[in-house]
Design a protein around this motif. Structure first.
Motif, PDB file in Angstrom:
ATOM      1  N   VAL A   1      39.616  42.459  32.850  1.00  0.00           N
ATOM      2  CA  VAL A   1      38.295  41.944  32.699  1.00  0.00           C
ATOM      3  C   VAL A   1      37.674  41.268  32.954  1.00  0.00           C
ATOM      4  O   VAL A   1      36.703  40.928  34.288  1.00  0.00           O
ATOM      5  CB  VAL A   1      38.039  43.210  31.364  1.00  0.00           C
ATOM      6  CG1 VAL A   1      36.623  42.378  31.231  1.00  0.00           C
ATOM      7  CG2 VAL A   1      37.729  44.993  31.412  1.00  0.00           C
ATOM      8  N   ILE A   2      38.543  40.263  32.681  1.00  0.00           N
ATOM      9  CA  ILE A   2      37.468  38.674  32.882  1.00  0.00           C
ATOM     10  C   ILE A   2      37.608  38.422  34.094  1.00  0.00           C
ATOM     11  O   ILE A   2      37.512  37.918  34.815  1.00  0.00           O
ATOM     12  CB  ILE A   2      38.397  37.763  31.804  1.00  0.00           C
ATOM     13  CG1 ILE A   2      38.311  37.877  30.686  1.00  0.00           C
ATOM     14  CG2 ILE A   2      37.812  36.308  32.443  1.00  0.00           C
ATOM     15  CD1 ILE A   2      36.362  37.718  30.198  1.00  0.00           C
ATOM     16  N   THR A   3      39.178  38.516  35.070  1.00  0.00           N
ATOM     17  CA  THR A   3      38.921  38.467  36.098  1.00  0.00           C
ATOM     18  C   THR A   3      37.697  38.920  37.352  1.00  0.00           C
ATOM     19  O   THR A   3      37.202  38.041  38.327  1.00  0.00           O
ATOM     20  CB  THR A   3      40.469  39.388  37.105  1.00  0.00           C
ATOM     21  OG1 THR A   3      41.720  38.037  36.316  1.00  0.00           O
ATOM     22  CG2 THR A   3      40.725  38.466  38.402  1.00  0.00           C
ATOM     23  N   ASP A   4      37.561  40.523  37.126  1.00  0.00           N
ATOM     24  CA  ASP A   4      36.560  40.773  37.657  1.00  0.00           C
ATOM     25  C   ASP A   4      34.785  40.402  37.350  1.00  0.00           C
ATOM     26  O   ASP A   4      34.462  40.303  38.364  1.00  0.00           O
ATOM     27  CB  ASP A   4      36.610  42.666  37.111  1.00  0.00           C
ATOM     28  CG  ASP A   4      37.889  43.335  37.865  1.00  0.00           C
ATOM     29  OD1 ASP A   4      37.709  42.731  38.761  1.00  0.00           O
ATOM     30  OD2 ASP A   4      38.150  44.012  37.394  1.00  0.00           O
ATOM     31  N   LEU A   5      34.949  39.854  35.907  1.00  0.00           N
ATOM     32  CA  LEU A   5      33.695  39.047  36.250  1.00  0.00           C
ATOM     33  C   LEU A   5      33.471  37.945  36.439  1.00  0.00           C
ATOM     34  O   LEU A   5      32.288  37.338  36.733  1.00  0.00           O
ATOM     35  CB  LEU A   5      34.006  39.131  34.283  1.00  0.00           C
ATOM     36  CG  LEU A   5      33.159  40.289  33.487  1.00  0.00           C
ATOM     37  CD1 LEU A   5      33.394  40.229  31.622  1.00  0.00           C
ATOM     38  CD2 LEU A   5      32.113  41.252  33.868  1.00  0.00           C
TER      39      LEU A   5
END
Length: 169
Positions: free
Chosen positions: A37-41
């Protein structure tokens, strides 16, 4: 016990958004992968203004479920102790299971955020924009007023905002 020198160092080094990103990064449960999730955001900062990771917030909250989630969060934070990986004792991690993303009410941004919900295998994805009968018209006005007047960006004067909510069971 709070280590004030460590807190001071962290406060000077990290924004509140980075602190929440760290909480998301740590979490993995069921279908939820915080690192994904954080990588995508972090790769799509054009899609969002901010995000919050917490227990679900219900409206209306006739049964006190939001209050119960807050209590769960406070208890987990009170009981957490860092332990080495080799320890047989492990404490409950930050219990967030709902991600709220503030974004501009623009079809292309919202649809891409909805697609990310599928990629992240969220059990539920909801758009909170004030048109749902569970939320009041005041919420829509508040989103617009706060988004237009609070962000330090001259281009948002007449823009509308929505919140995209992801929940994992």
């Amino acid at each position: 016990m709070l280590d004030l020198s460590k807190i001071q160092s962290i406060a000077k080094s990290y924004s509140p958004q980075e602190l929440f990103a760290a909480l998301v990064w740590q979490r993995q449960f069921n279908q939820f992968d915080g690192q994904e999730v954080i990588t995508d955001l972090s790769g799509r900062t054009d899609l969002w203004a901010s995000f919050l990771f917490t227990k679900p917030i219900f409206a209306p909250d006739e049964n006190g479920l939001s209050f119960g989630g807050m209590i769960d969060t406070l208890l987990a934070m009170a009981n957490y102790r860092p332990m080495p990986e080799t320890s047989i004792i492990h404490f409950v991690a930050y219990p967030g299971d709902a991600l709220y993303i503030l974004t501009e009410n623009q079809d292309t941004k919202v649809s891409q955020l909805l697609d990310l919900g599928k990629k992240w295998r969220a059990d539920s994805v909801e758009i909170i924009d004030g048109t749902n009968e569970d939320y009041s018209f005041r919420l829509k006005r508040r989103l617009r007023t706060r988004y237009s007047g609070a962000l330090w960006d001259n281009d948002v004067e007449h823009r509308d905002a929505v919140i995209v909510c992801y929940w994992w069971d």
